[in-house]
Design a protein around this motif. Structure first.
Motif, short mmCIF file in Angstrom:
data_model
loop_
_atom_site.label_atom_id
_atom_site.label_comp_id
_atom_site.label_asym_id
_atom_site.label_seq_id
_atom_site.Cartn_x
_atom_site.Cartn_y
_atom_site.Cartn_z
N ALA A 114 0.82 -1.21 0.00
CA ALA A 114 0.00 0.00 0.00
C ALA A 114 0.85 1.26 0.00
O ALA A 114 0.41 2.31 -0.46
N GLU A 115 2.09 1.15 0.50
CA GLU A 115 2.96 2.33 0.57
C GLU A 115 3.44 2.78 -0.80
O GLU A 115 4.05 3.83 -0.93
N ARG A 116 3.15 1.99 -1.82
CA ARG A 116 3.66 2.35 -3.15
C ARG A 116 3.13 3.70 -3.60
O ARG A 116 3.85 4.48 -4.22
N GLY A 117 1.87 3.99 -3.30
CA GLY A 117 1.32 5.30 -3.66
C GLY A 117 2.02 6.43 -2.93
O GLY A 117 2.26 7.50 -3.51
N VAL A 118 2.39 6.21 -1.67
CA VAL A 118 3.12 7.22 -0.90
C VAL A 118 4.49 7.46 -1.51
O VAL A 118 4.96 8.60 -1.62
N PHE A 119 5.16 6.36 -1.91
CA PHE A 119 6.47 6.51 -2.54
C PHE A 119 6.37 7.32 -3.84
O PHE A 119 7.22 8.17 -4.13
N LEU A 120 5.32 7.06 -4.62
CA LEU A 120 5.13 7.81 -5.86
C LEU A 120 4.95 9.29 -5.58
O LEU A 120 5.51 10.14 -6.28
N VAL A 121 4.17 9.60 -4.55
CA VAL A 121 3.96 11.01 -4.19
C VAL A 121 5.29 11.66 -3.82
O VAL A 121 5.60 12.77 -4.27
N GLU A 122 6.10 10.97 -3.02
CA GLU A 122 7.39 11.54 -2.60
C GLU A 122 8.31 11.75 -3.80
O GLU A 122 9.00 12.78 -3.90
N TRP A 123 8.35 10.78 -4.70
CA TRP A 123 9.15 10.95 -5.92
C TRP A 123 8.69 12.18 -6.71
O TRP A 123 9.50 12.95 -7.22
N MET A 124 7.37 12.34 -6.83
CA MET A 124 6.85 13.43 -7.65
C MET A 124 7.08 14.79 -7.00
O MET A 124 7.30 15.79 -7.69
N VAL A 125 7.03 14.85 -5.69
CA VAL A 125 7.37 16.10 -5.00
C VAL A 125 8.85 16.41 -5.23
O VAL A 125 9.22 17.56 -5.51
N TYR A 126 9.70 15.40 -5.11
CA TYR A 126 11.12 15.61 -5.35
C TYR A 126 11.37 16.08 -6.78
O TYR A 126 12.23 16.95 -7.02
N ALA A 127 10.61 15.52 -7.73
CA ALA A 127 10.81 15.86 -9.14
C ALA A 127 10.08 17.13 -9.54
O ALA A 127 10.00 17.45 -10.74
N LEU A 128 9.53 17.87 -8.60
CA LEU A 128 8.85 19.15 -8.84
C LEU A 128 7.60 19.01 -9.70
O LEU A 128 7.15 19.96 -10.32
N LEU A 129 7.04 17.79 -9.73
CA LEU A 129 5.78 17.57 -10.44
C LEU A 129 4.59 17.84 -9.54
O LEU A 129 3.46 17.99 -10.03
N LEU A 130 4.83 17.89 -8.23
CA LEU A 130 3.81 18.22 -7.24
C LEU A 130 4.38 19.21 -6.24
O LEU A 130 5.60 19.28 -6.05
N GLU A 131 3.49 19.98 -5.62
CA GLU A 131 3.88 20.90 -4.56
C GLU A 131 3.02 20.66 -3.33
O GLU A 131 1.85 20.28 -3.46
N ARG A 132 3.60 20.86 -2.15
CA ARG A 132 2.84 20.83 -0.90
C ARG A 132 2.54 22.27 -0.49
O ARG A 132 3.44 23.11 -0.47
N ASP A 133 1.28 22.53 -0.15
CA ASP A 133 0.95 23.87 0.31
C ASP A 133 1.15 23.97 1.83
O ASP A 133 1.67 23.04 2.47
N GLU A 134 0.75 25.10 2.41
CA GLU A 134 1.01 25.35 3.81
C GLU A 134 0.34 24.33 4.72
O GLU A 134 0.85 24.02 5.80
N SER A 135 -0.78 23.78 4.30
CA SER A 135 -1.50 22.81 5.13
C SER A 135 -1.05 21.37 4.88
O SER A 135 -1.57 20.45 5.52
N GLY A 136 -0.08 21.18 3.98
CA GLY A 136 0.40 19.84 3.68
C GLY A 136 -0.32 19.16 2.54
O GLY A 136 0.04 18.03 2.18
N ASP A 137 -1.35 19.80 1.99
CA ASP A 137 -2.05 19.22 0.85
C ASP A 137 -1.19 19.34 -0.40
O ASP A 137 -0.31 20.21 -0.50
N LEU A 138 -1.48 18.50 -1.38
CA LEU A 138 -0.72 18.47 -2.62
C LEU A 138 -1.47 19.18 -3.72
O LEU A 138 -2.70 19.11 -3.82
N ARG A 139 -0.74 19.86 -4.57
CA ARG A 139 -1.32 20.57 -5.69
C ARG A 139 -0.34 20.56 -6.85
O ARG A 139 0.83 20.23 -6.71
N LEU A 140 -0.85 20.94 -8.02
CA LEU A 140 0.00 21.03 -9.20
C LEU A 140 0.79 22.33 -9.16
O LEU A 140 0.27 23.36 -8.73
N PRO A 141 2.04 22.32 -9.64
CA PRO A 141 2.76 23.59 -9.80
C PRO A 141 2.00 24.52 -10.74
O PRO A 141 1.25 24.06 -11.62
N ALA A 142 2.20 25.80 -10.58
CA ALA A 142 1.44 26.78 -11.35
C ALA A 142 1.61 26.59 -12.85
O ALA A 142 0.66 26.80 -13.62
#
Length: 204
Positions: A114-142
């Motif tokens: 089940a952690e595979r989805g979490v790993f994907l999220v972490e990879w995508m944040v590292y690769a600047l494909l996702l951003e975390r906002d102030e509340s920790g939610d994920l969003r697309l870069p502008a």
């Protein structure tokens, strides 16, 4: 694993799952599971129990050691258009999501833990494909937010001249005689309405 394989194998020499697992204090099964993703994502070359870095993987490892910002940009460019980038983009087009919700969406239909989805999220944040906002939610870069859909035609009923202006010369010449004559009459009516009226001179 990318960094370890670069140390063990350099730019193109393979390293065994056993050596990688021993270096990272992981099981062979964990190493093999992660290697599958790294092969699919273009960083590892396919292999049976041993892997080598692709050119993109070796470039990532070198940049990680010298310029972390460029390493992330390199990975972003490599993964643009990947299935997980597209899936995340579709889900986040309507707005930010909690990390757990996006992770579950990404791993839907995938095998493994089940952690595979979490790993994907972490990879995508590292690769600047996702951003975390102030509340920790994920969003697309502008620069990756899709533009709003724009109607091709303005709202409201079509104008009276639209059928005339949107008829091509080829379509006009292909009309039957009666329709051709009717269309020419419509054009004459339009031009007559648009033409400036010339005052009639007395005695003319």
């Amino acid at each position: 694993m990318v960094d370890v394989l670069y140390v063990l194998g350099g730019d193109g020499r393979p390293a065994s799952a056993r050596d990688i697992a021993a270096r990272m204090n992981l099981s062979h099964k964990s190493v093999a599971g992660v290697a599958g993703f790294l092969i699919h994502s273009g960083l590892f070359q396919p292999g049976r129990g041993a892997w080598a870095l692709t050119e993109a993987g070796a470039a990532l490892a070198r940049l990680r050691a010298t310029d972390s910002a460029r390493a992330r940009l390199h990975l972003r460019d490599l993964w643009q258009g990947s299935w997980f980038q597209q899936r995340a983009g579709q889900r986040l087009a309507a707005g930010p999501l909690e990390e757990k919700e996006l992770a579950n969406h990404l791993r839907a239909g995938l095998q493994g833990q089940a952690e595979r989805g979490v790993f994907l999220v972490e990879w995508m944040v590292y690769a600047l494909l996702l951003e975390r906002d102030e509340s920790g939610d994920l969003r697309l870069p502008a620069d990756q937010v899709p533009p709003p859909e724009v109607d091709a035609q303005p709202a409201g009923p079509p104008g009276i001249f639209d059928p005339l202006l949107n008829t091509s010369a080829a379509e006009i010449t292909a009309l039957p005689d009666d329709e051709f004559i009717a269309l020419m009459g419509a054009y004459r009516t339009v031009f007559a309405a648009l033409a400036p009226k010339i005052p009639r001179q007395q005695g003319a």
